[in-house]
Motif scaffolding. Structure first.
Motif, PDB file in Angstrom:
ATOM      1  N   ILE A 341       0.857  -1.179   0.000  1.00 57.42           N
ATOM      2  CA  ILE A 341       0.000   0.000   0.000  1.00 57.42           C
ATOM      3  C   ILE A 341       0.892   1.228   0.000  1.00 57.42           C
ATOM      4  N   LEU A 342       0.616   2.142  -0.901  1.00 53.95           N
ATOM      5  CA  LEU A 342       1.401   3.371  -1.012  1.00 53.95           C
ATOM      6  C   LEU A 342       0.564   4.556  -0.533  1.00 53.95           C
ATOM      7  N   PHE A 343       1.096   5.305   0.432  1.00 50.14           N
ATOM      8  CA  PHE A 343       0.488   6.552   0.888  1.00 50.14           C
ATOM      9  C   PHE A 343       1.377   7.691   0.410  1.00 50.14           C
ATOM     10  N   LEU A 344       0.805   8.667  -0.260  1.00 50.37           N
ATOM     11  CA  LEU A 344       1.646   9.721  -0.820  1.00 50.37           C
ATOM     12  C   LEU A 344       0.937  11.066  -0.816  1.00 50.37           C
ATOM     13  N   GLY A 345       1.747  12.109  -0.989  1.00 52.75           N
ATOM     14  CA  GLY A 345       1.238  13.465  -1.038  1.00 52.75           C
ATOM     15  C   GLY A 345       0.768  13.943   0.325  1.00 52.75           C
ATOM     16  N   GLY A 346       0.002  15.040   0.316  1.00 46.85           N
ATOM     17  CA  GLY A 346      -0.496  15.604   1.552  1.00 46.85           C
ATOM     18  C   GLY A 346       0.484  16.589   2.160  1.00 46.85           C
ATOM     19  N   ALA A 347       0.271  16.884   3.422  1.00 52.23           N
ATOM     20  CA  ALA A 347       1.091  17.880   4.120  1.00 52.23           C
ATOM     21  C   ALA A 347       1.594  17.311   5.436  1.00 52.23           C
ATOM     22  N   ILE A 348       2.848  17.616   5.747  1.00 49.99           N
ATOM     23  CA  ILE A 348       3.466  17.271   7.030  1.00 49.99           C
ATOM     24  C   ILE A 348       3.744  18.579   7.761  1.00 49.99           C
ATOM     25  N   ASP A 349       3.204  18.716   8.963  1.00 53.06           N
ATOM     26  CA  ASP A 349       3.339  19.963   9.729  1.00 53.06           C
ATOM     27  C   ASP A 349       2.886  21.168   8.910  1.00 53.06           C
ATOM     28  N   GLY A 350       1.807  20.962   8.123  1.00 53.70           N
ATOM     29  CA  GLY A 350       1.212  22.059   7.379  1.00 53.70           C
ATOM     30  C   GLY A 350       1.879  22.410   6.072  1.00 53.70           C
ATOM     31  N   VAL A 351       2.908  21.670   5.665  1.00 56.13           N
ATOM     32  CA  VAL A 351       3.632  21.962   4.425  1.00 56.13           C
ATOM     33  C   VAL A 351       3.506  20.762   3.484  1.00 56.13           C
ATOM     34  N   ALA A 352       3.111  21.033   2.243  1.00 57.25           N
ATOM     35  CA  ALA A 352       2.951  19.960   1.256  1.00 57.25           C
ATOM     36  C   ALA A 352       4.260  19.212   1.049  1.00 57.25           C
ATOM     37  N   THR A 353       4.165  17.896   0.841  1.00 56.38           N
ATOM     38  CA  THR A 353       5.355  17.047   0.779  1.00 56.38           C
ATOM     39  C   THR A 353       5.440  16.278  -0.533  1.00 56.38           C
ATOM     40  N   THR A 354       6.670  15.911  -0.889  1.00 59.73           N
ATOM     41  CA  THR A 354       6.907  15.048  -2.054  1.00 59.73           C
ATOM     42  C   THR A 354       7.129  13.598  -1.645  1.00 59.73           C
ATOM     43  N   SER A 355       7.192  13.332  -0.357  1.00 55.34           N
ATOM     44  CA  SER A 355       7.541  11.986   0.106  1.00 55.34           C
ATOM     45  C   SER A 355       6.338  11.052   0.055  1.00 55.34           C
ATOM     46  N   ALA A 356       6.632   9.773   0.175  1.00 55.01           N
ATOM     47  CA  ALA A 356       5.604   8.738   0.222  1.00 55.01           C
ATOM     48  C   ALA A 356       6.038   7.681   1.226  1.00 55.01           C
ATOM     49  N   VAL A 357       5.065   6.897   1.697  1.00 57.16           N
ATOM     50  CA  VAL A 357       5.343   5.829   2.646  1.00 57.16           C
ATOM     51  C   VAL A 357       4.725   4.540   2.125  1.00 57.16           C
ATOM     52  N   LEU A 358       5.534   3.493   2.037  1.00 57.97           N
ATOM     53  CA  LEU A 358       5.081   2.168   1.611  1.00 57.97           C
ATOM     54  C   LEU A 358       4.751   1.310   2.826  1.00 57.97           C
ATOM     55  N   TYR A 359       3.583   0.647   2.779  1.00 58.92           N
ATOM     56  CA  TYR A 359       3.261  -0.359   3.798  1.00 58.92           C
ATOM     57  C   TYR A 359       3.483  -1.727   3.187  1.00 58.92           C
ATOM     58  N   LYS A 360       4.252  -2.581   3.887  1.00 58.76           N
ATOM     59  CA  LYS A 360       4.576  -3.928   3.423  1.00 58.76           C
ATOM     60  C   LYS A 360       3.788  -4.935   4.261  1.00 58.76           C
ATOM     61  N   PRO A 361       2.768  -5.560   3.673  1.00 60.00           N
ATOM     62  CA  PRO A 361       1.862  -6.399   4.469  1.00 60.00           C
ATOM     63  C   PRO A 361       2.514  -7.639   5.065  1.00 60.00           C
ATOM     64  N   GLU A 362       3.496  -8.227   4.388  1.00 60.88           N
ATOM     65  CA  GLU A 362       4.098  -9.459   4.906  1.00 60.88           C
ATOM     66  C   GLU A 362       4.809  -9.217   6.238  1.00 60.88           C
ATOM     67  N   SER A 363       5.489  -8.095   6.348  1.00 58.06           N
ATOM     68  CA  SER A 363       6.227  -7.780   7.580  1.00 58.06           C
ATOM     69  C   SER A 363       5.504  -6.751   8.444  1.00 58.06           C
ATOM     70  N   GLN A 364       4.386  -6.230   7.927  1.00 57.99           N
ATOM     71  CA  GLN A 364       3.623  -5.181   8.625  1.00 57.99           C
ATOM     72  C   GLN A 364       4.545  -4.024   9.020  1.00 57.99           C
ATOM     73  N   SER A 365       5.354  -3.636   8.052  1.00 57.19           N
ATOM     74  CA  SER A 365       6.328  -2.570   8.282  1.00 57.19           C
ATOM     75  C   SER A 365       6.141  -1.468   7.238  1.00 57.19           C
ATOM     76  N   PHE A 366       6.842  -0.357   7.461  1.00 54.03           N
ATOM     77  CA  PHE A 366       6.722   0.808   6.589  1.00 54.03           C
ATOM     78  C   PHE A 366       8.099   1.213   6.065  1.00 54.03           C
ATOM     79  N   GLN A 367       8.089   1.868   4.907  1.00 51.76           N
ATOM     80  CA  GLN A 367       9.317   2.401   4.327  1.00 51.76           C
ATOM     81  C   GLN A 367       9.020   3.767   3.724  1.00 51.76           C
TER      82      GLN A 367
END
Length: 460
Positions: A341-367
């Motif tokens: 699952i990929l989560f991307l875009g939005g704002a961190i601390d009120g500032v728009a971001t270029t970063s994204a976060v991957l959720y890995k279901p097998e390990s239930q971890s994030f990158q």
């Protein structure tokens, strides 16, 4: 064995009056059928008149070629492709590619899947430059933003939305087989930002939204797309206190979905009900389904959750520990072909971001990964077999973004950044079953709703 043809006149800039006619024999029964396929391009486009050679291929679900045909324009400027083939029991996609006088590949389009059997049908292929965004052959019946949308086997369902006066009750079906629209039965009430999710047997569930008084709604409906002539509705039970707008819905079982909000709701299509989870848990932010070890996981992530992420699995909810970059708002999420699952875009601390976060279901971890070229709040996302398509959104100053970022769906490598016909925020993007992506609605650079529909065309 039977013969037919694809015939292209010398010049016809948008819609060709001639068509593809595929005649298929059904085994040895002696019956045959005709599938007539017209050729379309964007309004005002000259691309069809520039095509001097066409190649057409039929491919199966594994992209293995079943048949290939080609032809050039004759001395009268007419292009004809002869087609000879037998009917079979398989479904196939028709791929059409156009080449210029310099033999450059300048046009691409697909139709399907379609049955290679004795059926009669009229279809259309939209030709555009490979890896491009062009205006669709049709527009919405009126300018709208904040539309509810979901994928259907025959195209995309667009429901509700907001015009300059407020929410509307319209339902529109965009057909990927005809590149035309059909009006469905209007919703019982006018709503913007309803949540739409596809169930089985042609059922589309519509949950909540914003009503004409600008309040969250508790209206919940099951829309039967198979009921003649324009669909029918049945009401679902949803208590007043569970009203919501702009939620996400993720599958958790057969005809069961979890709907984000405070509290989260379990939609049971068999029981026609929406009820809170046993603990009344809050699951807000984007939520999407992943599969690991034959178990469905629904992951919600964002700053709305105290821990930044939560997991719903086998009826239980557990908090997760994502990286601090997951504490964002106005972001979007999508399930990738890899199962992540990929989560991307939005704002961190009120500032728009270029970063994204991957959720890995097998390990239930994030990158955490660096992904976008431009910071984007509330982009629209669509995934095809080949591409992740990130559409528009808004900058920190609230202005709509004018472009689309394209990524490889498997590797997330950047492929291209393409200009939109209309800059837009509060838009929707949904894949069609021919590999294209429909972009609909939104607010333009004047902060007004738009009726322009756009199509992303892949290059393979």
């Amino acid at each position: 064995m039977t013969s037919s043809f694809l015939r292209v006149p010398p010049r016809f800039p948008q819609r060709l009056s001639a068509c593809v006619a595929l005649l298929f024999l059904l085994g040895c029964s002696g019956r045959d059928g005709t599938i007539s396929i017209s050729v379309l391009s964007a309004p005002g486009s000259e691309i069809l008149s520039q095509v001097q050679r066409l190649e057409a291929s039929l491919v199966d679900s594994n992209n293995s070629e079943l048949a290939h045909f080609g032809g050039r324009r004759d001395s009268d400027g007419v292009l004809t492709i002869a087609i000879d083939l037998d009917a079979s029991a398989v479904n196939a996609k028709l791929i059409v590619e156009g080449f210029s006088a310099a033999d450059e590949r300048i046009a691409f389009g697909r139709v399907g899947p379609l049955p290679l059997s004795a059926v009669n049908a009229t279809l259309a292929v939209f030709l555009a430059p490979p890896l491009s965004i062009r205006e669709a052959p049709i527009s919405l019946s009126e300018p709208l933003s904040h539309i509810g949308a979901t994928f259907a086997s025959f195209g995309v369902i667009l429901a509700g939305g907001q015009n300059v006066d407020g929410p509307v009750d319209s339902v529109t079906v965009y057909s990927s087989y005809l590149h035309s629209s059909q009006e469905g039965l209007a919703m019982p009430v006018a709503l913007s930002q309803p949540t739409l999710v596809a169930g089985s047997s042609g059922t589309i569930y519509m949950i909540g939204g914003t009503d004409t008084q600008q309040n969250p709604s508790n209206v919940a409906l099951a829309f039967d797309t198979t009921a003649a002539p324009a669909g029918s509705y049945r009401a679902l039970v949803m208590a007043d206190q569970y009203a919501r707008s702009g939620s996400t819905a993720a599958v958790v079982g057969q005809e069961q979905f979890i709907v984000s909000g405070d509290p989260a709701l379990l939609l049971d299509g068999f029981q026609n009900t929406l009820r809170p989870l046993p603990g009344g848990e809050n699951l807000t932010g984007p939520g999407h389904t992943a599969l690991a070890d034959n178990s469905l996981q629904v992951v919600f992530a964002g700053a709305e959750l105290s821990s930044g992420a939560a997991l719903f699995e086998s009826g239980l909810i557990r908090t997760l520990s994502p990286p601090v970059e997951m504490l964002r708002t106005e972001h979007r999420g999508i399930a990738l072909p890899s199962g992540e699952i990929l989560f991307l875009g939005g704002a961190i601390d009120g500032v728009a971001t270029t970063s994204a976060v991957l959720y890995k279901p097998e390990s239930q971890s994030f990158q955490t990964i660096s992904l976008l070229a431009s910071p984007r709040r509330n982009p629209a996302l669509a995934i095809t077999d080949d591409y992740l398509v990130v559409v528009g959104g808004e900058a920190d100053d609230g202005s709509p973004l004018p472009d689309v970022e394209i990524f490889d769906a498997d590797t997330l490598a950047a492929v291209a950044t393409l200009a939109l016909v209309v800059p837009r925020k509060d838009t929707v993007a949904h894949p069609l079953n021919n590999g294209q992506v429909l972009i609909a609605g939104g607010l333009d650079s004047n902060n007004r709703p738009t009726a322009v529909l756009e199509l992303f065309t892949p290059d393979r």
